[in-house]
Write a protein that holds these residues in place. Structure first.
Motif, mmCIF file in Angstrom:
data_model
loop_
_atom_site.group_PDB
_atom_site.id
_atom_site.type_symbol
_atom_site.label_atom_id
_atom_site.label_comp_id
_atom_site.label_asym_id
_atom_site.label_seq_id
_atom_site.Cartn_x
_atom_site.Cartn_y
_atom_site.Cartn_z
ATOM 1 N N ARG A 1 0.825 -1.202 0.000
ATOM 2 C CA ARG A 1 0.000 0.000 0.000
ATOM 3 C C ARG A 1 0.860 1.253 0.000
ATOM 4 N NH1 ARG A 1 -5.613 0.975 -0.792
ATOM 5 N NH2 ARG A 1 -5.881 3.174 -0.300
ATOM 6 N N SER A 2 1.969 1.200 0.727
ATOM 7 C CA SER A 2 2.804 2.387 0.914
ATOM 8 C C SER A 2 4.159 2.216 0.239
ATOM 9 C CB SER A 2 3.011 2.648 2.407
ATOM 10 O OG SER A 2 3.853 1.640 2.965
ATOM 11 N N LEU A 3 4.903 3.307 0.182
ATOM 12 C CA LEU A 3 6.254 3.277 -0.359
ATOM 13 C C LEU A 3 7.139 2.348 0.460
ATOM 14 C CD1 LEU A 3 8.481 4.294 -2.223
ATOM 15 C CD2 LEU A 3 8.661 6.341 -0.793
ATOM 16 N N ASP A 4 7.004 2.380 1.768
ATOM 17 C CA ASP A 4 7.808 1.499 2.610
ATOM 18 C C ASP A 4 7.450 0.029 2.379
ATOM 19 O OD1 ASP A 4 9.182 3.637 3.706
ATOM 20 O OD2 ASP A 4 7.829 3.827 5.413
ATOM 21 N N ASP A 5 6.152 -0.253 2.158
ATOM 22 C CA ASP A 5 5.752 -1.624 1.814
ATOM 23 C C ASP A 5 6.456 -2.077 0.541
ATOM 24 O OD1 ASP A 5 3.925 -1.710 3.932
ATOM 25 O OD2 ASP A 5 2.234 -1.105 2.679
ATOM 26 N N ALA A 6 6.469 -1.208 -0.462
ATOM 27 C CA ALA A 6 7.068 -1.558 -1.749
ATOM 28 C C ALA A 6 8.581 -1.754 -1.632
ATOM 29 C CB ALA A 6 6.751 -0.478 -2.781
ATOM 30 N N LEU A 7 9.237 -0.909 -0.841
ATOM 31 C CA LEU A 7 10.680 -1.056 -0.644
ATOM 32 C C LEU A 7 11.001 -2.404 -0.009
ATOM 33 C CD1 LEU A 7 11.515 2.546 0.627
ATOM 34 C CD2 LEU A 7 12.417 1.478 -1.461
ATOM 35 N N ALA A 8 10.205 -2.805 0.978
ATOM 36 C CA ALA A 8 10.457 -4.087 1.642
ATOM 37 C C ALA A 8 10.194 -5.248 0.701
ATOM 38 C CB ALA A 8 9.572 -4.198 2.883
ATOM 39 N N LEU A 9 9.138 -5.177 -0.103
ATOM 40 C CA LEU A 9 8.795 -6.284 -0.986
ATOM 41 C C LEU A 9 9.797 -6.455 -2.113
ATOM 42 C CD1 LEU A 9 6.910 -8.502 -1.997
ATOM 43 C CD2 LEU A 9 5.510 -6.715 -3.091
ATOM 44 N N ARG A 10 10.240 -5.358 -2.716
ATOM 45 C CA ARG A 10 11.100 -5.513 -3.886
ATOM 46 C C ARG A 10 12.462 -6.099 -3.534
ATOM 47 N NH1 ARG A 10 12.741 0.374 -6.479
ATOM 48 N NH2 ARG A 10 14.294 1.033 -4.953
ATOM 49 N N GLN A 11 12.870 -6.024 -2.286
ATOM 50 C CA GLN A 11 14.121 -6.675 -1.880
ATOM 51 C C GLN A 11 14.020 -8.191 -1.958
ATOM 52 O OE1 GLN A 11 15.382 -5.325 1.997
ATOM 53 N NE2 GLN A 11 15.226 -3.165 1.442
ATOM 54 N N GLU A 12 12.791 -8.712 -1.892
ATOM 55 C CA GLU A 12 12.601 -10.161 -1.858
ATOM 56 C C GLU A 12 12.174 -10.771 -3.187
ATOM 57 O OE1 GLU A 12 11.964 -12.020 1.898
ATOM 58 O OE2 GLU A 12 10.383 -10.540 2.291
ATOM 59 N N LEU A 13 11.833 -9.925 -4.155
ATOM 60 C CA LEU A 13 11.416 -10.446 -5.458
ATOM 61 C C LEU A 13 12.643 -10.687 -6.339
ATOM 62 C CD1 LEU A 13 8.199 -8.351 -6.218
ATOM 63 C CD2 LEU A 13 8.392 -10.607 -5.155
ATOM 64 N N VAL A 14 13.360 -11.727 -6.004
ATOM 65 C CA VAL A 14 14.595 -12.064 -6.714
ATOM 66 C C VAL A 14 14.330 -13.249 -7.630
ATOM 67 C CG1 VAL A 14 16.043 -11.192 -4.861
ATOM 68 C CG2 VAL A 14 15.336 -13.589 -4.842
ATOM 69 N N PRO A 15 15.093 -13.401 -8.705
ATOM 70 C CA PRO A 15 14.881 -14.522 -9.618
ATOM 71 C C PRO A 15 14.877 -15.864 -8.880
ATOM 72 C CG PRO A 15 16.411 -12.959 -10.581
ATOM 73 C CD PRO A 15 16.181 -12.506 -9.169
ATOM 74 N N GLY A 16 13.893 -16.680 -9.200
ATOM 75 C CA GLY A 16 13.785 -17.997 -8.590
ATOM 76 C C GLY A 16 12.967 -18.043 -7.318
ATOM 77 N N ALA A 17 12.638 -16.893 -6.747
ATOM 78 C CA ALA A 17 11.840 -16.884 -5.513
ATOM 79 C C ALA A 17 10.451 -17.439 -5.797
ATOM 80 C CB ALA A 17 11.737 -15.469 -4.958
ATOM 81 N N ARG A 18 9.957 -18.250 -4.868
ATOM 82 C CA ARG A 18 8.592 -18.781 -4.973
ATOM 83 C C ARG A 18 7.652 -17.782 -4.285
ATOM 84 N NH1 ARG A 18 9.563 -24.361 -2.032
ATOM 85 N NH2 ARG A 18 10.413 -22.791 -0.590
ATOM 86 N N VAL A 19 6.802 -17.156 -5.093
ATOM 87 C CA VAL A 19 5.933 -16.096 -4.601
ATOM 88 C C VAL A 19 4.482 -16.556 -4.642
ATOM 89 C CG1 VAL A 19 5.162 -13.719 -4.938
ATOM 90 C CG2 VAL A 19 7.543 -14.339 -5.411
ATOM 91 N N ALA A 20 3.797 -16.465 -3.513
ATOM 92 C CA ALA A 20 2.361 -16.741 -3.449
ATOM 93 C C ALA A 20 1.641 -15.426 -3.217
ATOM 94 C CB ALA A 20 2.043 -17.729 -2.335
ATOM 95 N N VAL A 21 0.724 -15.107 -4.111
ATOM 96 C CA VAL A 21 -0.063 -13.878 -3.997
ATOM 97 C C VAL A 21 -1.473 -14.265 -3.565
ATOM 98 C CG1 VAL A 21 -0.950 -11.849 -5.180
ATOM 99 C CG2 VAL A 21 1.301 -12.760 -5.802
ATOM 100 N N ILE A 22 -1.891 -13.794 -2.406
ATOM 101 C CA ILE A 22 -3.230 -14.093 -1.897
ATOM 102 C C ILE A 22 -4.156 -12.971 -2.319
ATOM 103 C CG2 ILE A 22 -4.619 -14.536 0.154
ATOM 104 C CD1 ILE A 22 -2.073 -15.451 1.574
ATOM 105 N N GLY A 23 -5.045 -13.266 -3.255
ATOM 106 C CA GLY A 23 -5.961 -12.264 -3.777
ATOM 107 C C GLY A 23 -5.619 -11.900 -5.206
ATOM 108 N N ALA A 24 -6.593 -12.077 -6.115
ATOM 109 C CA ALA A 24 -6.362 -11.804 -7.538
ATOM 110 C C ALA A 24 -7.074 -10.538 -7.982
ATOM 111 C CB ALA A 24 -6.817 -12.990 -8.386
ATOM 112 N N GLY A 25 -7.156 -9.542 -7.080
ATOM 113 C CA GLY A 25 -7.673 -8.238 -7.459
ATOM 114 C C GLY A 25 -6.627 -7.463 -8.231
ATOM 115 N N PHE A 26 -6.825 -6.149 -8.342
ATOM 116 C CA PHE A 26 -5.884 -5.350 -9.124
ATOM 117 C C PHE A 26 -4.482 -5.384 -8.538
ATOM 118 C CE2 PHE A 26 -9.828 -3.125 -10.586
ATOM 119 C CZ PHE A 26 -9.680 -3.424 -11.931
ATOM 120 N N ILE A 27 -4.344 -5.126 -7.244
ATOM 121 C CA ILE A 27 -3.008 -5.099 -6.643
ATOM 122 C C ILE A 27 -2.349 -6.466 -6.736
ATOM 123 C CG2 ILE A 27 -1.724 -4.840 -4.482
ATOM 124 C CD1 ILE A 27 -2.457 -2.210 -5.712
ATOM 125 N N GLY A 28 -3.077 -7.524 -6.355
ATOM 126 C CA GLY A 28 -2.507 -8.852 -6.412
ATOM 127 C C GLY A 28 -2.087 -9.238 -7.810
#
Length: 380
Positions: free
Chosen positions: A120-147
């Motif tokens: 939702r926030s800039l700080d949320d995005a900063l924390a998330l993008r550190q973990e979206l590395v190649p090969g990471a297994r990502v589960a997204v809960i919710g298939a709305g616009f943000i998800g």
């Protein structure tokens, strides 16, 4: 009126300050924000910003220097009483009028587990993008616009993505069941796995770190990173006891006026009442936050005498899997939808929703010209 306090320093708040000056208000404007950041644009957070592109986030322009605002950033509002906005640091801001533009917060699950994020926030995005590395297994809960946007971005970054949606179809609430079932194919074509009818019951973890998402039947989806995108709640807790009418948001009329004289509400925290039905609706879209403050500030500065009301049909856009998705209008269970251009199973298409034979909403995927044509024909 000599002073106005705007509570909320994002798009709706900044748009309100601009509208006040444009309409001739020359008094003191104090802008209060709970984040330390100056106003920034949120739509890029789930897309380009997650990919490391930091340009273009600021909402301010060189013209905004002339607004002459008093900034109170990094401190949240805790109460409203008789024209005073109480702040978490123990201070208060006194003014002749108040604009409530506190927005909304993401609904959170599993707060104490490392690897679990909301966006939702800039700080949320900063924390998330550190973990979206190649090969990471990502589960997204919710298939709305943000998800869906996060899933699309994560695929581009080389992650293995699974999208978990509790409803039978993604974006069913926005697009309806029929069109929602058709757009489910976007995820598969884009490189993600979509699981519908899949309500999450919990997580499994190793130590404090998430390892999988768990369903009620005991099955799991392995995950190094979990993103929860199941909606938002309006930031109105600080208004408890203020006497202002609340019902899923700050209740306003179609001019932005709240139940308290001299107080208006705009943006994601505002629940606008339909005078014909009494139903309140929060319009959580960028265009509403950007445009409705103009009307609300006229109401405020006129002491409630302005008769101008919010107009136009709701509009939202999204970028997913190299496609631009545009939706405008209102659709409901009573609407009939049909594909008027293209083929949703293979690429761009346009769907029109009709109520009693009249077009009331349009969805277009990578079809901007057709979208514009149908948008102009919508019956409000």
């Amino acid at each position: 009126m000599k002073s106005v306090t705007v509570v909320g320093a994002s798009l709706a708040g900044l748009s309100s300050a601009r509208a006040l000056r444009e309409q001739g208000f020359d008094g003191t404007i104090t802008l209060v924000g709970d984040e330390i950041h100056r106003p920034y644009d949120r739509p890029p957070l789930s897309k380009s910003f997650l990919k490391g592109i930091d340009d273009g986030l600021s909402l301010e322009t060189s013209d905004d220097e002339a607004l002459d605002l008093q900034w109170r950033l990094g401190v949240r509002a805790t109460g409203l009483s008789a024209g005073e906005v109480l702040l978490a640091d123990g201070s208060c801001v006194r003014s002749d009028a108040v604009v409530i533009a506190t927005g909304a917060s993401a609904i959170r699950l599993f707060d104490d587990t490392a690897g679990v994020h909301v966006l939702r926030s800039l700080d949320d995005a900063l924390a998330l993008r550190q973990e979206l590395v190649p090969g990471a297994r990502v589960a997204v809960i919710g298939a709305g616009f943000i998800g869906s946007e996060v899933a699309s971005t994560a695929v581009e970054l080389g992650c293995s993505v699974t999208v978990l949606e509790a409803s039978p179809a993604p974006l069913e609430r926005v697009f309806g069941a029929h069109i929602g079932s058709l757009v489910a194919a976007w995820h598969g074509r884009g490189g993600a796995t979509l699981m519908t009818g899949a309500p999450v019951s919990g997580l499994t973890s190793l130590g404090s770190r998430v390892t999988a998402v768990e369903f009620a039947d005991g099955t799991t989806v392995p995950a190094d990173v979990v993103v929860v995108g199941i909606g938002s709640r309006p930031n109105i807790e600080w208004l408890a006891g203020s006497g202002i009418a609340l019902a899923g948001g700050v209740v306003t009329d179609r001019r932005g006026l709240s139940s308290i004289p001299g107080v208006v509400a705009v943006g994601d925290c505002a629940a606008v009442r339909d005078p014909s039905t009494g139903i309140t609706v929060r319009d959580e879209h960028w265009t509403a936050a950007a445009t409705r403050p103009t009307v609300a500030m006229k109401s405020l500065l006129s002491g409630g005498e302005s008769v101008e009301v919010f107009t136009g049909v709701p509009y939202v856009w999204s970028d997913q899997y190299q496609s631009r998705i545009q939706f405008a209008g209102h659709q409901g269970p009573e609407c009939l939808s049909d594909i008027v251009e293209g083929d949703p199973t293979v690429g761009p298409f346009v769907a029109v929703y009709r109520r009693a034979g009249q077009p009331v909403a349009v969805l277009a995927v990578s079809s901007p010209r057709a979208f514009g044509k149908w948008r102009r024909q919508l019956v409000t």
